[in-house]
Design an enzyme around this catalytic site. Structure first.
Site, PDB file in Angstrom:
ATOM      1  N   GLU A  77       6.989 -35.346  19.558  1.00  0.00           N
ATOM      2  CA  GLU A  77       6.427 -35.658  20.865  1.00  0.00           C
ATOM      3  C   GLU A  77       7.549 -36.118  21.794  1.00  0.00           C
ATOM      4  OE1 GLU A  77       2.326 -37.518  21.317  1.00  0.00           O
ATOM      5  OE2 GLU A  77       3.643 -39.260  21.317  1.00  0.00           O
ATOM      6  N   ARG A 109      -6.118 -37.812  23.680  1.00  0.00           N
ATOM      7  CA  ARG A 109      -6.841 -37.715  24.958  1.00  0.00           C
ATOM      8  C   ARG A 109      -8.245 -38.296  24.855  1.00  0.00           C
ATOM      9  NH1 ARG A 109      -4.523 -33.060  28.412  1.00  0.00           N
ATOM     10  NH2 ARG A 109      -6.557 -33.081  29.413  1.00  0.00           N
ATOM     11  N   PRO A 115      -1.876 -38.966  28.102  1.00  0.00           N
ATOM     12  CA  PRO A 115      -1.704 -37.784  28.958  1.00  0.00           C
ATOM     13  C   PRO A 115      -0.963 -36.669  28.221  1.00  0.00           C
ATOM     14  CG  PRO A 115      -0.043 -39.408  29.506  1.00  0.00           C
ATOM     15  CD  PRO A 115      -0.907 -40.038  28.439  1.00  0.00           C
ATOM     16  N   LYS A 116      -1.567 -36.146  27.173  1.00  0.00           N
ATOM     17  CA  LYS A 116      -0.901 -35.207  26.275  1.00  0.00           C
ATOM     18  C   LYS A 116      -1.141 -33.753  26.688  1.00  0.00           C
ATOM     19  CE  LYS A 116      -1.292 -38.267  22.208  1.00  0.00           C
ATOM     20  NZ  LYS A 116       0.004 -38.290  21.548  1.00  0.00           N
ATOM     21  N   LYS A 117      -0.059 -32.957  26.618  1.00  0.00           N
ATOM     22  CA  LYS A 117      -0.126 -31.515  26.817  1.00  0.00           C
ATOM     23  C   LYS A 117       0.669 -30.836  25.704  1.00  0.00           C
ATOM     24  CE  LYS A 117       0.037 -29.768  30.973  1.00  0.00           C
ATOM     25  NZ  LYS A 117       0.471 -29.393  32.348  1.00  0.00           N
TER      26      LYS A 117
END
Length: 249
Positions: A77, A109, A115-117
């Site tokens: 990450e 999330r 705020p993960k993508k």
């Protein structure tokens, strides 16, 4: 399936095949490279939500390697954390996160509001250098380097920084795309065993991308570089401000 069964078992989607277990979430040999840098205060003011207060024009750019985590597996990450103050308490606002594993994206999330993508971050050692990269598809968005295990760091100081709260803006839309949940959430890292701590020379480059805009908080000066390895538990969250209610309460 009975209505009572839905209520009893519902904590994630899909209902009968959830993307992650209910926890707790323990991480073994969690490895960080953190490049702290000075940035544009006007850029920070545009992205940090009230009632959080920016304490200084600084960003912590983090690469995190997680080879052994309960429920979430093995993944990497990266992202940006901004030092802030809330009700007089110092902490960090998690501004952006990019990772390569669907389970912690969904869990992060849905539970906390991280705020993960999805993207392709990497953290590895290349001869005498610790190297972190972030690709969004084929495009390089971030590149960080640090001298590998250069000088032993101050464990007490680093542990104290890991024990401060972090803040998240959790947004869950309603079926008409208006916000149903909009909350400021705090959480802590718990049961920390700090195994290694190193400091050394560091460098960071951020590059523009339409959908991975880490460069929107530009690097003006690198202030420090830290390399950490620890075992820890990711604590559950607590709502500290509700944007859907008058005065947040």
């Amino acid at each position: 399936m009975k209505i009572a069964d839905v209520r009893r078992t519902a904590y994630s989607m899909p209902l009968t095949n959830p993307s992650f277990p209910p926890g707790p979430y323990r991480f073994i040999d969690r490895e960080y490279m953190i490049i702290t840098y000075r940035t544009d205060p006007e850029a920070l003011a545009k992205v940090v939500p009230e009632p959080l207060e920016v304490t200084e024009p600084v960003v912590k750019y983090e690469f995190i390697r997680m080879p052994d985590s309960t429920g979430f597996g093995d993944y990497t990450e990266t992202g940006q954390v901004i030092p802030v103050r809330f009700n007089g308490q110092e902490g960090g606002y998690v501004h952006s996160m990019y990772l390569d594993d669907e389970s912690p994206i969904a869990g992060g999330r849905e539970l906390w509001g991280f705020p993960k993508k999805y993207a392709q971050p990497k953290l590895k050692v290349e001869t005498d250098t610790l190297v972190g990269t972030l690709h969004y598809g084929s495009v390089l968005c971030a590149s960080a380097t640090m001298g590998y295990k250069w000088v032993a760091g101050d464990k007490e100081k680093i542990l104290a920084s890991l024990l401060t709260p972090s803040f998240l803006l959790k947004i869950i839309p309603d079926v008409d795309a208006t916000p149903r949940i909009c909350e400021l959430v705090s959480y802590y890292l718990e049961d920390i065993t700090l195994k290694e701590c190193w400091v050394g020379p560091g460098a960071l480059g951020l590059f523009p991308h339409a959908l991975c805009n880490v460069a929107a908080l530009p690097v003006l000066e690198v202030l420090s570089a830290v390399h950490i390895k620890a075992d820890l538990t990711l604590g559950m969250g607590k709502v500290v401000y509700d944007y859907m209610k008058e005065n947040g309460a």
